[in-house]
Design a protein around this motif. Structure first.
Motif, PDB file in Angstrom:
ATOM      1  N   GLU A 168     -13.448  31.615 -41.379  1.00 42.17           N
ATOM      2  CA  GLU A 168     -12.656  32.773 -41.062  1.00 42.17           C
ATOM      3  C   GLU A 168     -12.878  33.212 -39.466  1.00 42.17           C
ATOM      4  O   GLU A 168     -11.844  33.397 -38.823  1.00 42.17           O
ATOM      5  CB  GLU A 168     -12.718  34.025 -41.839  1.00 42.17           C
ATOM      6  N   ILE A 169     -14.026  33.149 -39.427  1.00 48.35           N
ATOM      7  CA  ILE A 169     -14.630  33.536 -37.878  1.00 48.35           C
ATOM      8  C   ILE A 169     -14.023  32.409 -36.958  1.00 48.35           C
ATOM      9  O   ILE A 169     -13.238  33.016 -35.886  1.00 48.35           O
ATOM     10  CB  ILE A 169     -16.180  33.150 -37.615  1.00 48.35           C
ATOM     11  N   LEU A 170     -13.856  31.118 -37.184  1.00 50.53           N
ATOM     12  CA  LEU A 170     -13.201  30.162 -36.599  1.00 50.53           C
ATOM     13  C   LEU A 170     -11.655  30.235 -36.110  1.00 50.53           C
ATOM     14  O   LEU A 170     -10.998  30.526 -35.026  1.00 50.53           O
ATOM     15  CB  LEU A 170     -13.515  28.781 -36.948  1.00 50.53           C
ATOM     16  N   GLU A 171     -11.192  30.597 -37.449  1.00 57.16           N
ATOM     17  CA  GLU A 171      -9.559  30.680 -37.446  1.00 57.16           C
ATOM     18  C   GLU A 171      -9.529  32.027 -36.706  1.00 57.16           C
ATOM     19  O   GLU A 171      -8.067  32.092 -35.641  1.00 57.16           O
ATOM     20  CB  GLU A 171      -9.024  30.905 -38.781  1.00 57.16           C
ATOM     21  N   GLN A 172      -9.892  33.263 -36.845  1.00 59.85           N
ATOM     22  CA  GLN A 172      -9.513  34.512 -36.489  1.00 59.85           C
ATOM     23  C   GLN A 172      -9.650  34.352 -34.994  1.00 59.85           C
ATOM     24  O   GLN A 172      -9.079  34.985 -33.905  1.00 59.85           O
ATOM     25  CB  GLN A 172     -10.151  35.342 -37.154  1.00 59.85           C
ATOM     26  N   THR A 173     -10.734  33.698 -34.360  1.00 60.87           N
ATOM     27  CA  THR A 173     -11.099  33.721 -32.842  1.00 60.87           C
ATOM     28  C   THR A 173     -10.115  32.866 -32.187  1.00 60.87           C
ATOM     29  O   THR A 173      -9.758  33.138 -31.091  1.00 60.87           O
ATOM     30  CB  THR A 173     -12.509  33.120 -32.787  1.00 60.87           C
ATOM     31  N   ARG A 174      -9.643  31.729 -32.829  1.00 59.98           N
ATOM     32  CA  ARG A 174      -8.583  31.047 -32.393  1.00 59.98           C
ATOM     33  C   ARG A 174      -7.358  31.701 -32.129  1.00 59.98           C
ATOM     34  O   ARG A 174      -6.604  31.780 -31.178  1.00 59.98           O
ATOM     35  CB  ARG A 174      -8.385  29.739 -33.170  1.00 59.98           C
ATOM     36  N   ALA A 175      -6.846  32.488 -33.226  1.00 59.63           N
ATOM     37  CA  ALA A 175      -5.741  33.337 -33.283  1.00 59.63           C
ATOM     38  C   ALA A 175      -5.793  34.231 -32.216  1.00 59.63           C
ATOM     39  O   ALA A 175      -5.015  34.570 -31.437  1.00 59.63           O
ATOM     40  CB  ALA A 175      -5.432  34.000 -34.439  1.00 59.63           C
ATOM     41  N   TRP A 176      -7.355  34.943 -32.022  1.00 56.74           N
ATOM     42  CA  TRP A 176      -7.274  36.018 -30.893  1.00 56.74           C
ATOM     43  C   TRP A 176      -7.173  35.495 -29.379  1.00 56.74           C
ATOM     44  O   TRP A 176      -6.617  35.902 -28.891  1.00 56.74           O
ATOM     45  CB  TRP A 176      -8.786  36.544 -31.075  1.00 56.74           C
ATOM     46  N   ILE A 177      -7.738  34.020 -29.101  1.00 53.70           N
ATOM     47  CA  ILE A 177      -7.574  33.695 -27.876  1.00 53.70           C
ATOM     48  C   ILE A 177      -6.082  33.193 -27.778  1.00 53.70           C
ATOM     49  O   ILE A 177      -5.691  33.325 -26.579  1.00 53.70           O
ATOM     50  CB  ILE A 177      -8.661  32.407 -27.780  1.00 53.70           C
ATOM     51  N   ASP A 178      -5.526  32.683 -28.699  1.00 55.63           N
ATOM     52  CA  ASP A 178      -4.057  32.463 -28.462  1.00 55.63           C
ATOM     53  C   ASP A 178      -3.275  33.545 -28.015  1.00 55.63           C
ATOM     54  O   ASP A 178      -2.416  33.297 -26.972  1.00 55.63           O
ATOM     55  CB  ASP A 178      -3.434  31.804 -29.970  1.00 55.63           C
ATOM     56  N   VAL A 179      -3.605  34.678 -28.602  1.00 56.48           N
ATOM     57  CA  VAL A 179      -2.999  35.917 -28.016  1.00 56.48           C
ATOM     58  C   VAL A 179      -3.301  36.006 -26.499  1.00 56.48           C
ATOM     59  O   VAL A 179      -2.351  36.284 -25.775  1.00 56.48           O
ATOM     60  CB  VAL A 179      -3.077  37.056 -28.785  1.00 56.48           C
ATOM     61  N   GLY A 180      -4.369  36.100 -26.078  1.00 60.04           N
ATOM     62  CA  GLY A 180      -4.887  36.090 -24.869  1.00 60.04           C
ATOM     63  C   GLY A 180      -4.350  35.174 -23.808  1.00 60.04           C
ATOM     64  O   GLY A 180      -4.324  35.536 -22.598  1.00 60.04           O
ATOM     65  N   ILE A 181      -4.279  33.955 -24.323  1.00 60.92           N
ATOM     66  CA  ILE A 181      -4.006  32.932 -23.294  1.00 60.92           C
ATOM     67  C   ILE A 181      -2.184  32.667 -23.133  1.00 60.92           C
ATOM     68  O   ILE A 181      -1.902  31.944 -22.095  1.00 60.92           O
ATOM     69  CB  ILE A 181      -4.546  31.550 -23.454  1.00 60.92           C
ATOM     70  N   SER A 182      -1.552  33.266 -24.091  1.00 62.55           N
ATOM     71  CA  SER A 182      -0.151  33.066 -24.013  1.00 62.55           C
ATOM     72  C   SER A 182       0.377  34.049 -22.694  1.00 62.55           C
ATOM     73  O   SER A 182       0.089  35.039 -22.491  1.00 62.55           O
ATOM     74  CB  SER A 182       0.594  33.470 -25.366  1.00 62.55           C
ATOM     75  N   PRO A 183       1.355  33.153 -21.859  1.00 64.80           N
ATOM     76  CA  PRO A 183       1.855  34.010 -20.703  1.00 64.80           C
ATOM     77  C   PRO A 183       2.214  35.274 -21.157  1.00 64.80           C
ATOM     78  O   PRO A 183       2.101  36.401 -20.040  1.00 64.80           O
ATOM     79  CB  PRO A 183       3.142  33.037 -20.315  1.00 64.80           C
ATOM     80  N   ALA A 184       2.740  35.605 -22.250  1.00 62.43           N
ATOM     81  CA  ALA A 184       3.436  37.088 -22.413  1.00 62.43           C
ATOM     82  C   ALA A 184       2.616  38.227 -22.372  1.00 62.43           C
ATOM     83  O   ALA A 184       2.940  39.024 -21.468  1.00 62.43           O
ATOM     84  CB  ALA A 184       3.970  37.002 -23.810  1.00 62.43           C
ATOM     85  N   SER A 185       1.386  37.922 -23.197  1.00 57.56           N
ATOM     86  CA  SER A 185       0.725  38.907 -23.265  1.00 57.56           C
ATOM     87  C   SER A 185      -0.617  39.248 -22.180  1.00 57.56           C
ATOM     88  O   SER A 185      -1.252  40.125 -21.921  1.00 57.56           O
ATOM     89  CB  SER A 185       0.082  39.365 -24.471  1.00 57.56           C
ATOM     90  N   ALA A 186      -0.796  38.130 -21.551  1.00 53.60           N
ATOM     91  CA  ALA A 186      -1.923  38.091 -20.321  1.00 53.60           C
ATOM     92  C   ALA A 186      -1.373  38.780 -19.175  1.00 53.60           C
ATOM     93  O   ALA A 186      -1.793  38.084 -18.141  1.00 53.60           O
ATOM     94  CB  ALA A 186      -2.401  36.444 -20.073  1.00 53.60           C
TER      95      ALA A 186
END
Lengths: 187, 187
Positions: A168-186
């Motif tokens: 879960e640590i790995l999956e949630q961190t991946r999801a968290w970074i995905d949010v951060g690096i997508s053009p929309a929200s960064a």
DNA sequence: TGTACATCAGTGAACGCGCGTTCACTGATGTAC
DNA sequence: TGTACATCAGTGAACGCGCGTTCACTGATGTAC
């Protein structure tokens, strides 16, 4: 017995490769000079013909492995997926030297810290350049934040004994970074 | 000479406190049993009256320090500021045991890993509960991602020898987490 | 090209040292009366 | 409450052991002629 010059260069490379794997797997302190030499197919006495001390080996191994470790250069999302995977977590010997060794470097020599500094600098640059969807002004923040989260997540995932929480640590961190690096929200 | 029961309980606590500080500062392997006992004001021979081995001390120290380490419970932004500060980076002995010891735990006993697992679980819960502005469905992802980035950033900041880059790692990670935990962008 | 020999990379026994751990001993504690 | 004594937490010397490091030796390499 003496060996050819090419053989000596090859032996040195094998020592560094063996040390690189063993250090990542077990940490600097838990690996002996004799163990490294045996893994390289040599005996321990010859070690001091290549390196001046174990500390010297540590510093040179770091420089060697951080220079050869080119991650995140191309497709950042593929790199993220591989980095934050159970496979990477479970194979420290072949994995990222930063995740395996960064925490240990605090207790090593100045030369080791210098190698780590240069390795970190180039890793940040490499990730920044793989963020085409992010505004240039934000790239450095996103690269540093993502990299800190990636390294931290693998270290935490490796430190615990509950496989479900570790995954879960790995999956949630991946999801968290995905949010951060997508053009929309960064922003 | 024998000491009173209360004195023995007090001595045990002092051993754990000394070990907690020394381990965070130097790592498990670099601290000797004799060094811990001396820091606690005792001689090394009495150690085995309190603990069955050095590995036992490691596991019990982790349980002791992770249970007593209640961070992130109240104001998350104040916690973030303190956590990602040069002061915290430069004072490992008094700092977060996860940042100081998590990477080392991979090479310790099963009991140490169990203590770390419980410590991590409660830390994630504590951060989740300090995210009132984030939608409940997103809290776990935000808590895990933020915690991974915090731990990773302090480990990286401590591993390098360039003060400017080290400061920047802390500052940029803080800014990155700020973006992630603000209600607006955390989807 | 072929030979004689100096060089030196690698070998493996040996060294000091610090570590975790053990143990006979000490003397204050705390209980039995 | 006061005394006699068994208990046992802490002491410090000693133990194996594995480590990093050294060194006399070996024998293939590579150069001088």
């Amino acid at each position: 017995m003496k060996v050819s010059r090419e053989q000596m260069v090859e032996n040195r490379r094998r020592i560094l490769d063996a040390a690189s794997r063993l250090f990542r797997e077990k940490g600097f302190d838990a690996v002996s000079v004799a163990e490294v030499m045996k893994a390289a197919g040599l005996t321990h006495g010859g070690f001091y013909g290549h390196f001046s001390s174990k500390d010297d080996l540590v510093a040179q191994t770091l420089a060697h492995v951080l220079a050869g470790d080119a991650g995140g250069g191309g497709d950042l999302r593929a790199y993220l997926d591989a980095y934050l995977s159970p496979r990477h977590r479970d194979n420290a010997a072949d994995g990222c030297p930063t995740a395996g060794l960064a925490a240990d470097i605090r207790h090593q020599t100045a030369a080791a810290r210098v190698a780590m500094t240069e390795g970190l600098r180039s890793q940040i640059d490499r990730i920044s350049e793989a963020l085409p969807g992010v505004k240039p002004a934000d790239r450095r923040r996103v690269a540093i934040g993502s990299w800190a989260a990636m390294v931290g997540a693998v270290i935490l995932a490796r430190a615990i004994d509950d496989p479900a929480l570790s995954d879960e640590i790995l999956e949630q961190t991946r999801a968290w970074i995905d949010v951060g690096i997508s053009p929309a929200s960064a922003s």
